[in-house]
Design a protein around this motif. Structure first.
Motif, mmCIF file in Angstrom:
data_model
loop_
_atom_site.group_PDB
_atom_site.id
_atom_site.type_symbol
_atom_site.label_atom_id
_atom_site.label_comp_id
_atom_site.label_asym_id
_atom_site.label_seq_id
_atom_site.Cartn_x
_atom_site.Cartn_y
_atom_site.Cartn_z
ATOM 1 N N TYR A 1 7.535 2.405 -14.260
ATOM 2 C CA TYR A 1 6.800 1.201 -13.895
ATOM 3 C C TYR A 1 5.587 0.967 -14.801
ATOM 4 N N ASN A 2 4.854 2.014 -15.126
ATOM 5 C CA ASN A 2 3.652 1.850 -15.956
ATOM 6 C C ASN A 2 3.985 1.298 -17.340
ATOM 7 N N GLU A 3 5.160 1.657 -17.878
ATOM 8 C CA GLU A 3 5.565 1.126 -19.175
ATOM 9 C C GLU A 3 5.852 -0.371 -19.083
ATOM 10 N N VAL A 4 6.443 -0.795 -17.964
ATOM 11 C CA VAL A 4 6.768 -2.204 -17.763
ATOM 12 C C VAL A 4 5.496 -3.028 -17.651
ATOM 13 N N ASN B 1 14.199 3.493 0.943
ATOM 14 C CA ASN B 1 15.344 4.373 1.182
ATOM 15 C C ASN B 1 16.196 4.574 -0.066
ATOM 16 N N SER B 2 15.752 4.030 -1.195
ATOM 17 C CA SER B 2 16.494 4.165 -2.448
ATOM 18 C C SER B 2 15.937 5.328 -3.272
ATOM 19 N N LYS B 3 16.380 5.387 -4.525
ATOM 20 C CA LYS B 3 15.902 6.426 -5.440
ATOM 21 C C LYS B 3 14.605 6.018 -6.146
ATOM 22 N N HIS B 4 14.058 4.871 -5.793
ATOM 23 C CA HIS B 4 12.805 4.353 -6.357
ATOM 24 C C HIS B 4 12.907 4.100 -7.863
ATOM 25 N N SER B 5 14.005 3.542 -8.289
ATOM 26 C CA SER B 5 14.160 3.179 -9.698
ATOM 27 C C SER B 5 13.692 1.739 -9.894
ATOM 28 N N LEU B 6 13.515 1.362 -11.156
ATOM 29 C CA LEU B 6 13.133 -0.017 -11.451
ATOM 30 C C LEU B 6 14.214 -0.987 -10.984
ATOM 31 N N LYS B 7 15.474 -0.599 -11.124
ATOM 32 C CA LYS B 7 16.564 -1.477 -10.678
ATOM 33 C C LYS B 7 16.552 -1.623 -9.162
ATOM 34 N N ILE C 1 0.844 -1.198 0.000
ATOM 35 C CA ILE C 1 0.000 0.000 0.000
ATOM 36 C C ILE C 1 0.879 1.249 0.000
ATOM 37 N N LEU C 2 1.918 1.249 0.826
ATOM 38 C CA LEU C 2 2.854 2.387 0.842
ATOM 39 C C LEU C 2 3.537 2.557 -0.512
ATOM 40 N N TRP C 3 3.839 1.439 -1.159
ATOM 41 C CA TRP C 3 4.526 1.454 -2.449
ATOM 42 C C TRP C 3 3.732 2.223 -3.505
ATOM 43 N N THR C 4 2.396 2.211 -3.410
ATOM 44 C CA THR C 4 1.597 2.912 -4.417
ATOM 45 C C THR C 4 1.952 4.394 -4.491
ATOM 46 N N LYS C 5 2.516 4.950 -3.413
ATOM 47 C CA LYS C 5 2.951 6.349 -3.420
ATOM 48 C C LYS C 5 4.394 6.506 -3.869
ATOM 49 N N TYR C 6 5.120 5.389 -3.986
ATOM 50 C CA TYR C 6 6.545 5.431 -4.318
ATOM 51 C C TYR C 6 6.897 4.456 -5.438
ATOM 52 N N LYS C 7 6.015 4.375 -6.428
ATOM 53 C CA LYS C 7 6.285 3.482 -7.560
ATOM 54 C C LYS C 7 7.539 3.942 -8.295
ATOM 55 N N PRO C 8 8.307 2.995 -8.814
ATOM 56 C CA PRO C 8 9.504 3.390 -9.557
ATOM 57 C C PRO C 8 9.135 4.069 -10.871
ATOM 58 N N SER C 9 9.969 5.000 -11.267
ATOM 59 C CA SER C 9 9.721 5.666 -12.552
ATOM 60 C C SER C 9 9.848 4.635 -13.665
ATOM 61 N N HIS D 1 10.136 -8.439 -15.894
ATOM 62 C CA HIS D 1 10.457 -7.022 -15.711
ATOM 63 C C HIS D 1 11.956 -6.832 -15.496
ATOM 64 N N LEU D 2 12.570 -7.695 -14.706
ATOM 65 C CA LEU D 2 14.006 -7.608 -14.447
ATOM 66 C C LEU D 2 14.793 -7.776 -15.740
ATOM 67 N N LYS D 3 14.354 -8.712 -16.566
ATOM 68 C CA LYS D 3 15.021 -8.938 -17.855
ATOM 69 C C LYS D 3 14.935 -7.690 -18.729
ATOM 70 N N GLU D 4 13.779 -7.038 -18.710
ATOM 71 C CA GLU D 4 13.625 -5.801 -19.485
ATOM 72 C C GLU D 4 14.533 -4.704 -18.939
ATOM 73 N N CYS D 5 14.700 -4.657 -17.640
ATOM 74 C CA CYS D 5 15.613 -3.668 -17.035
ATOM 75 C C CYS D 5 17.045 -3.921 -17.493
ATOM 76 N N ARG D 6 17.450 -5.181 -17.512
ATOM 77 C CA ARG D 6 18.820 -5.542 -17.853
ATOM 78 C C ARG D 6 19.128 -5.359 -19.323
ATOM 79 N N THR D 7 18.121 -5.570 -20.176
ATOM 80 C CA THR D 7 18.357 -5.440 -21.604
ATOM 81 C C THR D 7 18.173 -4.013 -22.094
ATOM 82 N N GLY D 8 17.803 -3.133 -21.170
ATOM 83 C CA GLY D 8 17.664 -1.732 -21.530
ATOM 84 C C GLY D 8 16.413 -1.398 -22.292
#
Length: 162
Positions: free
Chosen positions: A33-36, A96-102, A23-31, A153-160
């Motif tokens: 994320y919607n494309e993924v 505590n991170s930058k909220h990136s997909l990685k 529930i908290l994550w809904t306010k801190y989704k990674p940039s 999703h992780l594979k998409e992150c790694r392949t750019g």
């Protein structure tokens, strides 16, 4: 092995440990994320959704997960709870991170896609501890869908591709 009907306070605690960070994550989704999400495999998504409903029901309607007098069998519950604590720590790491997909999909203590792997493992061990085949089957369905989607999703992150 089929389970005894009754309320499980342990199952309720596990669900709270699962739902509150989400529930908290809904306010801190990674940039990005919607494309993924738009690229998700529909079969995996269906398995994930079905598994979510089944696990949520199975974990609270059987009282077999509640604490029992100590025996070696309780080690299943202890390890399961350790996985849930690790899941919470993983969320703290993410928040505590930058909220990136990685940051979101990155491994934690060498565990790939910990946001999916840790709770699936925890609920599987909870099902073994309670000896409830219905939770075990439900978590397998959820695990295939949820871990599968996060690995995609992780594979998409790694392949750019993101």
């Amino acid at each position: 092995m089929l389970g005894h009907f009754g309320f499980s306070y342990v199952g309720c605690i596990y669900l709270l440990m699962l739902f509150i960070p989400n529930i908290l994550w809904t306010k801190y989704k990674p940039s990005g994320y919607n494309e993924v999400v738009s690229n998700e495999n529909k079969v995996l998504l269906a398995l994930e959704r079905i598994g979510q409903v089944l696990v949520t029901c199975m974990v609270v309607i059987f009282n077999d997960y509640n604490l029992k007098p100590f025996s070696l069998w309780n080690l299943w519950l202890i390890v399961s709870f350790i996985f849930m604590i690790m899941y919470e720590i993983n969320w703290i790491r993410y928040f505590n991170s930058k909220h990136s997909l990685k940051d979101f999909y990155g491994s934690f203590l060498a565990i790939p896609v910990p946001g999916a792997s840790l709770p699936v493992a925890a609920f599987m061990l909870l099902g073994i501890y309670g000896r409830v085949i219905w939770l075990i089957i439900s978590i397998i369905i959820l695990g295939i869908g949820h871990i599968g989607i996060q690995l995609q999703h992780l594979k998409e992150c790694r392949t750019g591709k993101l």
